[in-house]
Design a protein around this motif. Structure first.
Motif, PDB file in Angstrom:
ATOM      1  N   ASP A  54     -10.492  -3.777   2.025  1.00 41.68           N
ATOM      2  CA  ASP A  54      -9.099  -3.461   2.339  1.00 41.68           C
ATOM      3  C   ASP A  54      -8.430  -4.600   3.108  1.00 41.68           C
ATOM      4  OD1 ASP A  54      -9.088  -0.946   1.100  1.00 41.68           O
ATOM      5  OD2 ASP A  54     -10.029  -0.029   2.850  1.00 41.68           O
ATOM      6  N   GLU A  88      -6.258  -1.306  -3.832  1.00 39.78           N
ATOM      7  CA  GLU A  88      -6.216   0.096  -3.423  1.00 39.78           C
ATOM      8  C   GLU A  88      -7.620   0.680  -3.481  1.00 39.78           C
ATOM      9  OE1 GLU A  88      -3.223   3.538  -4.565  1.00 39.78           O
ATOM     10  OE2 GLU A  88      -4.913   3.535  -5.946  1.00 39.78           O
ATOM     11  N   LYS A  89      -8.061   1.266  -2.386  1.00 36.86           N
ATOM     12  CA  LYS A  89      -9.340   1.966  -2.323  1.00 36.86           C
ATOM     13  C   LYS A  89     -10.501   1.086  -2.788  1.00 36.86           C
ATOM     14  CE  LYS A  89      -7.219   6.518  -2.959  1.00 36.86           C
ATOM     15  NZ  LYS A  89      -7.158   7.749  -3.803  1.00 36.86           N
ATOM     16  N   GLY A  90     -10.522  -0.142  -2.299  1.00 36.50           N
ATOM     17  CA  GLY A  90     -11.674  -0.998  -2.523  1.00 36.50           C
ATOM     18  C   GLY A  90     -11.709  -1.757  -3.828  1.00 36.50           C
ATOM     19  N   ARG A 106      -6.093  -2.666  -8.687  1.00 41.16           N
ATOM     20  CA  ARG A 106      -5.634  -1.643  -9.616  1.00 41.16           C
ATOM     21  C   ARG A 106      -4.412  -2.142 -10.373  1.00 41.16           C
ATOM     22  NH1 ARG A 106      -9.711   2.395  -9.031  1.00 41.16           N
ATOM     23  NH2 ARG A 106     -10.275   2.442  -6.823  1.00 41.16           N
TER      24      ARG A 106
END
Length: 333
Positions: free
Chosen positions: A34, A152-154, A157
């Motif tokens: 992140d 996003e979230k590791g 995307r």
């Protein structure tokens, strides 16, 4: 920090794809924690502003730190560069992509990643899918906002950085019309791909595979294409105002004298038109006569064979002599 001030090793490290750009891999690595890619770069010891700079500038000590942090070899890290420092103006400052390549990666359970070739202004088409690269977000309609490569979230995307939400990559891209009545067909694509290959090889100091007009030890292929780019921009009265990279400016004794326009600074469609003209005019145009047609005045009647003579006539009067010297020069190595 580990012993002797070296950054500690990272437990999660995505393996770089074979053709991946350094800044793309660094963004994927940073996403695991992140972080922003430029923050991770500074932690490794890179003094540059923005991870995108590192596609040209890889520094030995920072490379060693990053190798310790990730377990990659320094050779693997160096291999991800897109060009040499003096070719920094050939590296794009925004994302471009082939939607089918990105879609294939997503279908394989991977994340969006950038090819090295996409980062350079020498590349305007996907050599695999034979279509123009895209640069406009299908959702927000903006260029250069960071869309499609959002952390996003590791993971990275395929999201819109402006409006949020997933980007639909399943439809066909909007049709892009090349300038001057030029079209992508088997003949023009073969010549354009040959020029793209040699420009990308020149950017990293590799020998050319094809002979091109005017190329010599004193006049590399990149310089000749830069001159043709400027000549065309003068002719169509289109001179963009790019912001030269700060790090590059600081290295120049006179950055204004060292500055030159490259296709990396232009919209993909215009860059494609310029590179297509260059690929034909710097090769043996007699081979293409009556095979490649163009519409220099954009009257929507592209029925004129593209030759060195009618190209020169089309140029602005102040640059015609310069243009003729380029397109009639002898073939170089």
């Amino acid at each position: 920090m580990g012993k002797e001030g070296a950054p500690s090793s990272l437990p999660l490290v995505p393996f770089p794809h074979r053709a991946e750009a350094f800044s793309s891999w660094l963004s994927r690595l940073a996403a695991r924690y992140d972080l922003r890619a430029d923050h991770l770069a500074r932690h490794a010891g890179y003094p540059l502003r923005g991870a995108g700079e590192l596609d040209c500038y890889l520094l030995p000590q920072a490379d060693r730190n990053l190798a310790v942090m990730t377990g990659l070899s320094r050779r693997s890290i160096r291999a991800m560069r897109c060009g040499m420092p003096q070719r920094r103006l050939w590296v794009r400052d925004h994302h471009v992509w082939c939607r089918e390549c990105v879609r294939d990666a997503l279908l394989e359970g991977d994340e969006p990643w950038e090819r090295r070739s996409w980062r350079t202004g020498a590349t305007v088409t996907c050599d695999r899918h034979r279509q123009l690269l895209e640069e406009v977000c299908p959702q927000c309609g903006k260029t250069g906002a960071g869309c499609l490569f959002v952390s996003e979230k590791g993971r990275l995307r395929a999201l819109c950085a402006v409006r949020g939400g997933k980007i639909n990559l399943w439809g066909k891209p909007s049709a892009v019309q090349l300038p001057w009545g030029l079209a992508v067909n088997r003949t023009t694509l073969r010549c354009l791909n040959a020029l793209t290959t040699d420009l990308n090889r020149s950017l990293v100091g590799q020998p050319l595979r094809t002979q091109w007009r005017g190329v010599s030890s004193d006049r590399p292929l990149t310089t000749i294409v830069e001159e043709l780019t400027l000549i065309i921009l003068i002719t169509i009265n289109y001179l963009p105002r790019p912001q030269p990279p700060l790090y590059w400016m600081q290295e120049q004794s006179d950055w204004k004298a060292a500055f030159h326009y490259t296709p990396a600074m232009l919209p993909v469609a215009l860059a494609a038109g310029i590179l297509m003209l260059a690929s034909i005019l710097l090769s043996d145009e007699q081979f293409f006569e009556e095979l490649v047609f163009w519409d220099p005045l954009e009257s929507q009647i592209p029925n004129e064979p593209l030759t060195a003579d009618n190209y020169v006539v089309w140029l602005h009067p102040k640059v015609r002599t310069w243009g003729r010297q380029i397109v009639t020069a002898p073939f170089g190595p």
